[in-house]
Design a protein around this motif. Structure first.
Motif, mmCIF file in Angstrom:
data_model
loop_
_atom_site.group_PDB
_atom_site.id
_atom_site.type_symbol
_atom_site.label_atom_id
_atom_site.label_comp_id
_atom_site.label_asym_id
_atom_site.label_seq_id
_atom_site.Cartn_x
_atom_site.Cartn_y
_atom_site.Cartn_z
ATOM 1 N N VAL A 1 54.682 48.161 40.771
ATOM 2 C CA VAL A 1 53.476 48.591 40.752
ATOM 3 C C VAL A 1 52.031 48.077 40.932
ATOM 4 C CG1 VAL A 1 54.315 50.629 39.007
ATOM 5 C CG2 VAL A 1 53.044 48.820 38.178
ATOM 6 N N LEU A 2 51.053 48.712 41.808
ATOM 7 C CA LEU A 2 50.168 47.672 41.658
ATOM 8 C C LEU A 2 49.012 47.345 40.862
ATOM 9 C CD1 LEU A 2 48.949 48.333 45.383
ATOM 10 C CD2 LEU A 2 49.131 45.962 44.988
ATOM 11 N N PRO A 3 48.805 46.460 39.685
ATOM 12 C CA PRO A 3 48.743 46.093 38.403
ATOM 13 C C PRO A 3 47.240 47.132 38.901
ATOM 14 C CG PRO A 3 48.346 44.638 39.902
ATOM 15 C CD PRO A 3 48.748 45.117 40.687
ATOM 16 N N PRO A 4 47.013 48.067 37.620
ATOM 17 C CA PRO A 4 45.309 48.026 37.396
ATOM 18 C C PRO A 4 44.036 46.622 36.877
ATOM 19 C CG PRO A 4 47.522 49.508 35.499
ATOM 20 C CD PRO A 4 47.790 48.247 36.467
ATOM 21 N N LYS A 5 42.907 47.188 36.841
ATOM 22 C CA LYS A 5 42.375 46.112 37.265
ATOM 23 C C LYS A 5 42.903 45.057 35.337
ATOM 24 C CE LYS A 5 37.215 44.738 37.381
ATOM 25 N NZ LYS A 5 35.664 45.081 37.892
ATOM 26 N N GLU A 6 42.719 45.786 34.499
ATOM 27 C CA GLU A 6 42.659 45.638 33.535
ATOM 28 C C GLU A 6 43.826 44.766 33.237
ATOM 29 O OE1 GLU A 6 42.603 45.917 28.175
ATOM 30 O OE2 GLU A 6 42.970 47.562 29.965
ATOM 31 N N ILE A 7 44.938 44.981 33.962
ATOM 32 C CA ILE A 7 46.171 43.777 33.541
ATOM 33 C C ILE A 7 46.078 43.023 34.527
ATOM 34 C CG2 ILE A 7 48.631 44.599 33.898
ATOM 35 C CD1 ILE A 7 47.638 45.642 31.581
ATOM 36 N N ALA A 8 45.509 43.103 35.760
ATOM 37 C CA ALA A 8 45.264 42.197 36.236
ATOM 38 C C ALA A 8 44.902 41.406 36.096
ATOM 39 C CB ALA A 8 45.096 42.430 37.490
ATOM 40 N N GLU A 9 43.845 41.360 35.562
ATOM 41 C CA GLU A 9 42.947 40.142 34.748
ATOM 42 C C GLU A 9 43.409 39.958 33.634
ATOM 43 O OE1 GLU A 9 39.267 41.961 33.973
ATOM 44 O OE2 GLU A 9 38.434 42.674 35.500
ATOM 45 N N LEU A 10 44.387 40.173 32.428
ATOM 46 C CA LEU A 10 44.981 39.867 31.317
ATOM 47 C C LEU A 10 45.646 38.826 31.743
ATOM 48 C CD1 LEU A 10 45.272 42.876 29.543
ATOM 49 C CD2 LEU A 10 43.802 40.639 29.291
ATOM 50 N N LEU A 11 47.144 39.187 33.342
ATOM 51 C CA LEU A 11 47.945 37.909 33.416
ATOM 52 C C LEU A 11 47.358 36.890 35.113
ATOM 53 C CD1 LEU A 11 50.761 40.849 34.221
ATOM 54 C CD2 LEU A 11 51.058 39.287 32.358
ATOM 55 N N ALA A 12 46.258 37.174 35.191
ATOM 56 C CA ALA A 12 45.221 35.964 35.681
ATOM 57 C C ALA A 12 46.199 36.132 37.375
ATOM 58 C CB ALA A 12 45.560 34.886 35.240
ATOM 59 N N ILE A 13 45.970 37.561 38.145
ATOM 60 C CA ILE A 13 46.426 37.727 39.316
ATOM 61 C C ILE A 13 45.594 38.258 39.675
ATOM 62 C CG2 ILE A 13 48.690 37.638 38.187
ATOM 63 C CD1 ILE A 13 49.282 40.430 38.658
ATOM 64 N N ASP A 14 45.917 38.356 41.710
ATOM 65 C CA ASP A 14 44.940 39.348 42.244
ATOM 66 C C ASP A 14 45.234 40.240 42.071
ATOM 67 O OD1 ASP A 14 44.697 40.413 44.843
ATOM 68 O OD2 ASP A 14 44.388 38.671 46.053
ATOM 69 N N PRO A 15 45.219 41.583 42.366
ATOM 70 C CA PRO A 15 45.479 42.883 42.107
ATOM 71 C C PRO A 15 45.626 43.760 42.764
ATOM 72 C CG PRO A 15 42.769 42.630 41.958
ATOM 73 C CD PRO A 15 42.959 41.136 41.945
ATOM 74 N N ASN A 16 46.356 43.125 44.014
ATOM 75 C CA ASN A 16 46.997 43.522 44.923
ATOM 76 C C ASN A 16 47.650 43.502 45.307
ATOM 77 O OD1 ASN A 16 44.692 44.463 46.699
ATOM 78 N ND2 ASN A 16 43.618 42.516 47.326
#
Length: 239
Positions: A183-198
């Motif tokens: 999946v593409l990460p939800p915004k909050e998950i991307a922030e918690l994992l410190a990754i690009d949302p794309n």
């Protein structure tokens, strides 16, 4: 069974030393001459073994500097039920959990189906980020029936959930049913994992079963695809 070529045997021996921590991530391997002496093989054989491990991403060759152990993905064997700490136990790393939410809620109809309980029954909802040496590796959301774990606490969830269930509660964990979805990460998950949302991630949905078939948890884990690889063995059915 045919005997493996010598370079494959040397590669496997190097892998074992990496797993045992004798060759550590980021450190240089012994020189080519030292490896030849250790394994009593030719220069060509050593070079073939090193080439194999470099091409498989386990070693990294730096021009004029040597060959180094590369930080490898954790092999997530979906047939082996294990905790987060057990998955990373082969590394000399500090494992910790940051609990972001610990609350009691009413089970929705969907969650009641997942846990084999009645809609509206009380469940714990826990959200935490799992770290290895201060690097966020996965975000986990877990739902557990409060009736089964009335003494579950915030402090417990800072450590190992499985250790609490098995060693404190004396329950026997048997198996899990898992779905793995890119999946593409939800915004909050991307922030918690410190990754690009794309950047695509892996979502794993799990129902955990005890030995008596009772469902004890439903969880969703979000993994960085750079840290994990998932493996399974498929056997062809023969009539």
């Amino acid at each position: 069974m045919a005997r493996l070529p010598m370079y494959r045997q040397i590669a496997d021996a190097i892998r074992e030393k990496i797993s045992a921590g004798e060759y550590k991530v980021g450190e240089a391997l012994p020189t080519e001459a030292q490896l030849r002496e250790t394994y009593s093989v030719s220069r060509v054989t050593v070079r073939q073994a090193i080439k194999l491990l470099v091409e498989s991403g386990e070693l990294e060759s730096k021009q004029g500097s040597g060959t180094y152990v590369k930080e490898n993905k954790v092999n997530y064997d979906i047939y082996h039920q294990s905790s987060f700490a057990e998955k990373w136990s082969h590394l000399d790393s500090v494992i910790r959990s940051d609990v972001l939410a610990f609350e009691v809620t009413n089970a929705s109809l969907t969650m009641a189906e997942n846990l084999n309980i009645a809609e509206g029954d009380k469940v714990f909802y826990v959200k935490r980020v799992r770290y290895v040496d201060d690097a966020p590796i996965t975000v986990e959301e877990t739902w557990l029936p409060t009736e089964m774990f009335p003494d579950l606490s915030y402090q417990v969830m800072q450590g190992s959930k499985y250790d609490f269930i098995e060693n404190t509660k004396g329950m026997v964990i048997d198996r899990s049913e898992q779905e793995i979805i890119p999946v593409l990460p939800p915004k909050e998950i991307a922030e918690l994992l410190a990754i690009d949302p794309n950047q695509p991630i892996i979502e794993k949905r799990t129902r955990g079963h005890l030995l008596d078939d009772t469902v004890f948890e439903y969880s969703r884990n979000y993994f960085k695809s750079t840290d994990y690889k998932f493996t399974l063995v498929a056997k062809r059915h023969r009539s």
